[in-house]
Motif scaffolding. Structure first.
Motif, mmCIF file in Angstrom:
data_model
loop_
_atom_site.group_PDB
_atom_site.id
_atom_site.type_symbol
_atom_site.label_atom_id
_atom_site.label_comp_id
_atom_site.label_asym_id
_atom_site.label_seq_id
_atom_site.Cartn_x
_atom_site.Cartn_y
_atom_site.Cartn_z
ATOM 1 N N LEU A 162 0.843 -1.201 0.000
ATOM 2 C CA LEU A 162 0.000 0.000 0.000
ATOM 3 C C LEU A 162 0.876 1.248 0.000
ATOM 4 C CD1 LEU A 162 -2.864 -1.178 2.374
ATOM 5 C CD2 LEU A 162 -3.090 -0.514 -0.024
ATOM 6 N N GLU A 163 1.991 1.199 0.744
ATOM 7 C CA GLU A 163 2.915 2.337 0.710
ATOM 8 C C GLU A 163 3.529 2.477 -0.682
ATOM 9 O OE1 GLU A 163 5.414 1.416 4.033
ATOM 10 O OE2 GLU A 163 4.060 2.447 5.451
ATOM 11 N N HIS A 164 3.815 1.317 -1.284
ATOM 12 C CA HIS A 164 4.389 1.256 -2.625
ATOM 13 C C HIS A 164 3.537 2.031 -3.634
ATOM 14 C CE1 HIS A 164 6.171 -1.711 -5.852
ATOM 15 N NE2 HIS A 164 6.488 -0.465 -6.098
ATOM 16 N N VAL A 165 2.214 1.891 -3.535
ATOM 17 C CA VAL A 165 1.337 2.569 -4.499
ATOM 18 C C VAL A 165 0.818 3.903 -3.956
ATOM 19 C CG1 VAL A 165 0.593 0.385 -5.537
ATOM 20 C CG2 VAL A 165 -0.766 1.400 -3.703
ATOM 21 N N GLY A 166 1.393 4.359 -2.842
ATOM 22 C CA GLY A 166 1.046 5.676 -2.316
ATOM 23 C C GLY A 166 -0.226 5.710 -1.494
ATOM 24 N N LEU A 167 -0.603 4.579 -0.895
ATOM 25 C CA LEU A 167 -1.803 4.558 -0.058
ATOM 26 C C LEU A 167 -1.450 4.287 1.407
ATOM 27 C CD1 LEU A 167 -4.329 2.591 -2.316
ATOM 28 C CD2 LEU A 167 -4.299 5.044 -1.852
ATOM 29 N N GLY A 168 -0.213 4.649 1.774
ATOM 30 C CA GLY A 168 0.244 4.388 3.141
ATOM 31 C C GLY A 168 -0.591 5.068 4.207
ATOM 32 N N ASP A 169 -1.343 6.094 3.823
ATOM 33 C CA ASP A 169 -2.172 6.783 4.817
ATOM 34 C C ASP A 169 -3.618 6.299 4.791
ATOM 35 O OD1 ASP A 169 -2.531 7.755 2.274
ATOM 36 O OD2 ASP A 169 -2.963 9.800 2.934
ATOM 37 N N LYS A 170 -3.902 5.213 4.048
ATOM 38 C CA LYS A 170 -5.291 4.743 3.917
ATOM 39 C C LYS A 170 -5.447 3.308 4.414
ATOM 40 C CE LYS A 170 -6.692 8.397 1.582
ATOM 41 N NZ LYS A 170 -7.519 9.400 2.271
ATOM 42 N N LEU A 171 -4.552 2.873 5.263
ATOM 43 C CA LEU A 171 -4.480 1.453 5.603
ATOM 44 C C LEU A 171 -5.804 0.880 6.107
ATOM 45 C CD1 LEU A 171 -1.004 1.294 7.383
ATOM 46 C CD2 LEU A 171 -1.578 0.797 4.999
ATOM 47 N N ASP A 172 -6.494 1.598 6.980
ATOM 48 C CA ASP A 172 -7.669 1.016 7.627
ATOM 49 C C ASP A 172 -8.973 1.578 7.100
ATOM 50 O OD1 ASP A 172 -6.158 -0.697 9.277
ATOM 51 O OD2 ASP A 172 -5.607 1.059 10.486
#
Ligand SMILES: Nc1ncnc2c1ncn2[C@@H]1O[C@H](COP(=O)(O)OP(=O)(O)OP(=O)(O)O)[C@@H](O)[C@H]1O
Ligand SMILES: [Mg+2]
Lengths: 240, 219
Positions: free
Chosen positions: A121-131
């Motif tokens: 998720l961090e790889h595709v730039g969604l590190g702040d949307k985990l939950d």
């Protein structure tokens, strides 16, 4: 290496793929372009056996995809796929979306699966949307989630079926950027796309499909500059 | 009016009535669990099964939905009895209700399956999930959410339907009430109290299902 040999596909009486021969090398990025209904999506579905084939063969790393003895579920782990419609699983959070297959398909522990999910998720730039649940994500974010989900199985190949066509124009860029990133990292990719800019800039080769046949294949400079086929030139003149 | 109310015997029987109320909840809940699992299988059989399987599922659903529930209980009681298969009253009611629930729910589930986009299945399979994994982890959870409200309603229906048990000799809440009422002839008093107990059971179940739904469906 993905090898497609004399592939024929019918839907009932409709002859959708009429003898496709195609080889994609490790590390290569191939874009597939062509008019609606020319069989581009069907080609991808035949490669990972979401569709059956009537004649010919598809071989991935020496394994014949449609052979009865092939463990298709194992093979598909190596062939990530991203669809035109965002297919996030709505009942799972972003992390759960990505962690599920590593857990139940590859048998990773809950902890390992979660780590993989966070990493992708961090790889595709969604590190702040985990939950976050998919319903709270934009189309572009959901499409990147789908990419992360496929990457979590650590595939050697990625198949993209018009990953950006269902998106609002302002969201197309972020998804294409993610695909570019993968290409730079050396991922082997087959991208069905209507984004001619992407096809020209990112791919090693471009294949033009016309009425179930691969009319022409070559480096972008050839296809977009000096296409051999009259058909190809006509198609490109219309889309630009 | 020359009828005088006598509540005392009813209150003396209250512990027994409440026990019978628990039994009612037990068969209703068990028959729902069995009904949900069987209903899912029936819906899948109808949607994706081979012709004989489809035919079997369709017949089940048609009979369950279009004949009186009482006749269905009688079938599992006296009908099977005629073939030498004797179920205890408890099982007659459990099997009968499960049969009815499965048929009703299957039809709701079928709509639910059709409401989940087919691309969800493709996406799950493309990750290497088996068909079973894809259904259990991806499709069915979404179906259950779609049909949650009709399912809750049917749960209430199952509680009320279980009162038919008294006609096949099962001493659930209605059967127990009937037993006491006929012993004491305080028929109105007993059934009035029992009606209140039913009402409370239904309200408890509705509250529980709201709570479960709220816990389960966060998205
Ligand atoms: N499941 C199916 N059943 C019957 N016909 C189908 C099915 N899927 C695709 N087709 C038909 O096969 C042909 C090729 O479809 P395909 O989706 O591969 O085209 P495409 O090149 O991906 O087009 P688009 O750009 O619109 O996505 C079309 O004529 C389509 O109508
Ligand atoms: Mg397509």
């Amino acid at each position: 290496m993905i090898e497609v040999k004399d592939l024929h596909k019918y839907f009932g009486a409709l002859h959708v793929l009429k003898g496709i021969d195609l080889t994609v090398q490790k590390g290569e990025v191939l874009s597939v372009i062509g008019a609606s209904g020319s069989g581009k999506s069907t080609l991808l579905y035949c490669i990972n056996a979401l569709e059956t084939i009537e004649q010919g063969e598809v071989i991935v790393d020496g394994v014949s995809v449609h052979a009865k003895s092939t463990d298709i579920n194992k093979l598909r782990q190596n062939l990530g796929m991203v669809f035109q419609q965002w297919n996030s699983f709505p009942h799972l959070t972003a992390t759960e979306n990505v962690a599920l297959a590593p857990k139940i398909v590859s048998g990773k522990s809950r902890q390992e699966a979660r780590e993989i999910a966070v990493k992708q998720l961090e790889h595709v730039g969604l590190g702040d949307k985990l939950d976050v649940y998919p319903s709270a994500l934009s189309g572009g974010q959901q499409q990147r989630l789908a990419i992360a989900r496929a990457l979590a199985m650590e595939p050697d190949y990625m198949l993209f079926d018009e990953a950006t066509s269902a998106l609002d124009p302002e969201l197309v860029g972020e998804v294409l950027d993610t695909m570019r990133l993968l290409a730079e990292e050396g991922m082997t990719m087959i991208c069905v796309t209507h984004e001619m800019g992407f096809a020209r800039d990112v791919s090693d080769r471009v294949a033009y499909f016309h009425q179930g046949m691969m009319e022409e294949i070559g480096p972008p400079a050839q296809i977009f500059g000096e296409a051999q086929s009259e058909q190809t030139r006509k198609f490109l003149a219309n889309v630009r | 009016m020359d009828y005088t109310f006598h509540w005392r015997p009813v209150f003396r029987a209250l512990p027994d009535l409440l026990d019978a109320g628990l039994l009612t909840m037990e068969v209703a809940i068990l028959s729902m669990v069995i009904g949900i699992v069987t209903g899912l299988l029936l819906a899948l059989a109808r949607l994706t099964g081979a012709a004989p399987l489809r035919w079997f599922a369709t017949t089940w659903i048609e009979v369950a939905r279009n004949t009186p529930a009482l006749f269905q209980l009688f079938f599992f009681g006296f009908g099977l009895g005629a073939f030498g298969i004797h179920l205890s009253p408890y099982f007659i009611v459990l099997v009968g209700l499960s049969f009815n629930n499965a048929g009703y729910l299957a039809e709701n589930f079928r709509g639910g399956f059709q409401a989940v986009p087919p691309t969800q299945l493709r996406a799950a399979r493309s990750l290497g999930m088996t068909a079973t994994q894809a259904y259990v982890r991806i499709i069915i959870p979404q179906v259950l959410r779609i049909v949650y409200h009709p399912m809750t309603n049917h749960m209430v229906w199952a509680v009320l339907m279980s009162s038919l048990g008294m006609l096949v000799g099962f001493r659930e809440l209605s059967g127990e009430t009937q037993f006491f009422a006929s012993k004491t002839f305080r028929i109105f008093e007993y059934f009035a109290v029992t009606a209140v107990i039913y009402y409370v059971i239904v309200k408890v179940i509705l509250a529980l299902s709201r709570l479960i739904g709220w816990r389960l469906f966060r998205y």
